[in-house]
Design a protein around this motif. Structure first.
Motif, short mmCIF file in Angstrom:
data_model
loop_
_atom_site.label_atom_id
_atom_site.label_comp_id
_atom_site.label_asym_id
_atom_site.label_seq_id
_atom_site.Cartn_x
_atom_site.Cartn_y
_atom_site.Cartn_z
N SER A 167 1.34 -1.40 -0.19
CA SER A 167 0.12 -0.14 0.32
C SER A 167 1.01 1.07 -0.42
N VAL A 168 0.30 2.14 -0.30
CA VAL A 168 0.78 3.86 -0.06
C VAL A 168 0.63 4.48 1.43
N TRP A 169 1.96 4.61 1.87
CA TRP A 169 1.39 4.85 3.37
C TRP A 169 2.14 6.51 3.44
N ALA A 170 1.91 6.99 4.57
CA ALA A 170 2.23 8.32 4.67
C ALA A 170 2.94 8.81 6.22
N LEU A 171 2.57 9.92 6.81
CA LEU A 171 3.02 10.37 8.26
C LEU A 171 1.59 10.32 8.45
N ALA A 172 0.38 9.81 9.41
CA ALA A 172 -1.15 10.45 9.83
C ALA A 172 -0.90 11.97 10.00
N ASP A 173 -0.29 13.14 10.34
CA ASP A 173 -0.11 14.49 10.16
C ASP A 173 0.57 15.82 9.33
N ALA A 174 0.57 14.19 8.32
CA ALA A 174 1.62 15.02 7.14
C ALA A 174 0.15 15.58 6.01
N PRO A 175 1.01 16.25 5.13
CA PRO A 175 -0.02 17.24 4.09
C PRO A 175 -0.51 16.13 3.21
N PRO A 176 -1.42 16.71 2.39
CA PRO A 176 -2.12 15.38 1.88
C PRO A 176 -1.70 15.16 0.26
N LYS A 177 -0.86 15.49 -0.23
CA LYS A 177 -0.23 15.77 -1.23
C LYS A 177 1.09 15.59 -1.02
N LEU A 224 8.91 13.20 4.79
CA LEU A 224 9.65 12.70 3.40
C LEU A 224 9.13 12.46 2.86
N GLY A 225 7.94 12.02 2.65
CA GLY A 225 7.19 11.69 1.43
C GLY A 225 6.25 10.55 1.79
N GLN A 226 5.48 10.46 0.27
CA GLN A 226 4.82 9.29 0.78
C GLN A 226 5.20 8.06 -0.60
N GLY A 227 5.42 6.36 0.52
CA GLY A 227 6.02 5.83 -0.23
C GLY A 227 5.06 3.80 -0.13
N VAL A 228 5.40 3.43 -1.30
CA VAL A 228 4.68 2.25 -1.00
C VAL A 228 5.63 1.02 -0.40
N LEU A 229 4.69 0.34 1.35
CA LEU A 229 5.62 0.21 1.78
C LEU A 229 4.93 -1.41 1.93
N PRO A 230 5.42 -2.53 2.19
CA PRO A 230 4.74 -4.33 2.06
C PRO A 230 3.91 -3.37 4.17
N ASP A 231 2.62 -4.17 3.63
CA ASP A 231 1.17 -4.28 5.28
C ASP A 231 2.17 -4.29 6.55
N VAL A 232 3.06 -5.16 6.32
CA VAL A 232 3.86 -6.16 7.33
C VAL A 232 4.77 -5.42 7.91
N VAL A 233 5.29 -4.70 6.65
CA VAL A 233 6.73 -3.46 7.24
C VAL A 233 5.83 -2.61 8.04
N ALA A 234 4.66 -1.14 7.83
CA ALA A 234 4.11 -0.38 8.02
C ALA A 234 3.13 -0.67 9.51
N ARG A 235 2.79 -2.15 9.15
CA ARG A 235 1.81 -2.10 11.31
C ARG A 235 2.13 -2.52 11.94
N ASP A 236 3.94 -1.67 12.29
CA ASP A 236 4.72 -1.99 13.11
C ASP A 236 4.81 -0.58 13.49
N HIS A 237 4.66 0.86 12.88
CA HIS A 237 4.20 1.66 13.06
C HIS A 237 2.97 2.99 12.91
N PRO A 238 2.22 2.85 14.32
CA PRO A 238 0.86 3.28 14.41
C PRO A 238 1.12 5.00 13.88
N GLU A 239 2.16 5.89 13.72
CA GLU A 239 1.82 6.93 13.48
C GLU A 239 2.04 6.98 11.81
N LEU A 240 2.06 5.64 10.60
CA LEU A 240 1.83 5.80 9.62
C LEU A 240 -0.09 5.90 9.49
N VAL A 241 -0.15 5.85 8.16
CA VAL A 241 -1.60 5.69 7.98
C VAL A 241 -1.70 5.88 5.88
#
Length: 308
Positions: A167-177, A224-241
């Motif tokens: 999926s594409v992931w980003a920091l929760a409070d980062a700008p949308p674009k 720094l930006g939005q990027g594609v991460l495996p869901d199994v990696v991003a799940r360990d970082h609750p600050e990401l959406v």
């Protein structure tokens, strides 16, 4: 009439058995307590006595010839009959090592499970190369590779064992674009997933490029930006959406690939089977879907338990 059948000493055949079963001539020599040059001379003498090549000399090492495969079968029959009267078998697990390669994303799932495998192989050494590059089975000593693409050349057996959701992931409070964080080309090839991303958003700026997982995660976590991460990696970082607004990304297939000559060793076959069981379970454990960002509004991702 005199018997012209060559008389082969069992000790010579025992040397052949060691080399046929071990991953390299160097390890065979270490197990036998001789130099590689001495062992190579013994093999050449045995081949000369039998009048056939038992091994094919490849750039990656020795590979059994057809006559070598036949001799291995006969020697194993003899071994079962005479038992182990010559002493400890240098090809037992204590002398073996298995060379495994995979990308860091999958290494972080495999390594925590290895102690379970080691219970049955307490003296086996697993040598792991966790690197983003695609392993070349023609020029390396890799026994097993866990890959996201099916290799197109080499002598190997291959099994598809799981899918890696992305999926594409980003920091929760980062700008949308935000700009994009993308993966650097591996083995001269750009990431297929990143290519899809750039096709969908051709004007989006690229802020960061890396080939290393930890750096990629920190770039996204740092805003720094939005990027594609495996869901199994991003799940360990609750600050990401997870970010909406991108088209569907195809799951990456996960393949366990074993070099054909390495399959002669029981340790290699059993480790490959073990990996085929561990990876689907580990990836399913990360299946809970955290909240998504849509229309510029972000919600913190739910915490997901780590792997068992």
């Amino acid at each position: 009439m005199a018997d012209r059948t060559p008389r082969i000493n069992w000790d010579d055949l025992r040397l052949f058995l060691v080399v046929a079963r071990m991953p390299s001539l160097r390890l065979s020599a270490d197990a036998l307590g001789v130099s590689a040059a001495t062992l190579s001379r013994h093999l050449a003498a045995l081949e000369n006595q039998l009048g056939t090549a038992l091994f094919l000399r490849r750039s990656r090492g020795l590979e059994l010839s057809r006559d070598g495969e036949a001799l291995l079968t006969r020697c194993e029959e003899i071994e079962r009959i005479v038992g182990r009267a010559a002493g400890p078998d240098p090809t037992s697990a204590r002398y073996q090592e298995v060379h495994l390669t995979c990308i860091p994303t999958l290494a972080r799932l495999i390594v925590p499970a290895l102690p379970r495998f080691a219970e049955g192989w307490p003296d086996l050494r697993v040598v792991l190369n966790a690197a983003p590059e695609v392993s070349d089975f023609e020029t390396s000593e890799v026994d097993i590779a866990v890959r996201l693409s099916r290799p197109k050349k080499g002598r190997f057996t291959v099994r598809r064992v799981a899918s890696l959701p992305l999926s594409v992931w980003a920091l929760a409070d980062a700008p949308p674009k935000q700009p994009l964080v993308i993966w650097a080309p591996a083995a001269g090839r750009a990431s297929r997933i990143d290519s899809v991303l750039r096709e969908q958003h051709p004007g989006r700026r690229i802020a960061f490029v890396t080939n290393e997982l930890a750096s990629f995660v920190e770039a996204v976590r740092g805003g720094l930006g939005q990027g594609v991460l495996p869901d199994v990696v991003a799940r360990d970082h609750p600050e990401l959406v997870r970010v909406e607004g991108y088209g569907p990304l195809p799951d990456q297939e996960v393949w366990v690939v074993v070099r054909e000559e390495a399959r002669r060793r029981t340790s290699v076959r059993q480790l490959a089977t073990f990996l085929g069981e561990v990876l689907p379970c580990a990836l399913r454990a990360g299946g809970r879907r955290p909240p998504e960002r849509g229309n510029g509004h972000a919600h913190p991702a739910a915490a997901v338990p780590g792997l068992a």
